[in-house]
Write a protein that holds these residues in place. Structure first.
Motif, PDB file in Angstrom:
ATOM      1  N   SER A   9     -70.723 -16.660 -31.998  1.00 40.24           N
ATOM      2  CA  SER A   9     -69.893 -15.456 -32.092  1.00 40.24           C
ATOM      3  C   SER A   9     -69.998 -14.586 -30.835  1.00 40.24           C
ATOM      4  O   SER A   9     -68.995 -14.022 -30.395  1.00 40.24           O
ATOM      5  CB  SER A   9     -70.254 -14.641 -33.339  1.00 40.24           C
ATOM      6  N   ASN A  41     -68.778 -17.665 -37.738  1.00 45.05           N
ATOM      7  CA  ASN A  41     -68.889 -17.083 -36.400  1.00 45.05           C
ATOM      8  C   ASN A  41     -67.768 -16.081 -36.129  1.00 45.05           C
ATOM      9  O   ASN A  41     -67.903 -15.197 -35.290  1.00 45.05           O
ATOM     10  CB  ASN A  41     -68.943 -18.151 -35.316  1.00 45.05           C
ATOM     11  N   GLY A  48     -70.500 -11.556 -36.728  1.00 46.08           N
ATOM     12  CA  GLY A  48     -69.263 -12.269 -36.444  1.00 46.08           C
ATOM     13  C   GLY A  48     -68.403 -11.523 -35.437  1.00 46.08           C
ATOM     14  O   GLY A  48     -68.623 -10.341 -35.148  1.00 46.08           O
TER      15      GLY A  48
END
Length: 70
Positions: A9, A41, A48
């Motif tokens: 992420s 992700n 995230g």
């Protein structure tokens, strides 16, 4: 298209943020909605991509995007 070294992420967030800045698009003045698939992700609550953008711009609502094939 941008090649990434991984799909974490943080990596995706950095690339998206850089692309928006290169296009002179302000995250804090323009970003209101974001939509990604349900991958952790992208949509993860703790780290995230959607959550990272939300830390910069509180009004950037995340909407889960799903495509249904029949």
């Amino acid at each position: 298209m941008h090649q990434l070294s991984d799909t974490k992420s943080d990596t995706i967030f950095s690339m998206l943020k850089n692309v928006l800045q290169m296009c002179n698009l302000s995250i804090t003045n323009k970003l209101r909605c974001q939509s990604y698939d349900g991958a952790s992700n992208m949509s993860g609550v703790k780290n995230g991509v959607a959550t990272q953008f939300k830390k910069i711009e509180k009004r950037a609502v995340y909407v889960y995007f799903i495509i249904s094939y029949r």
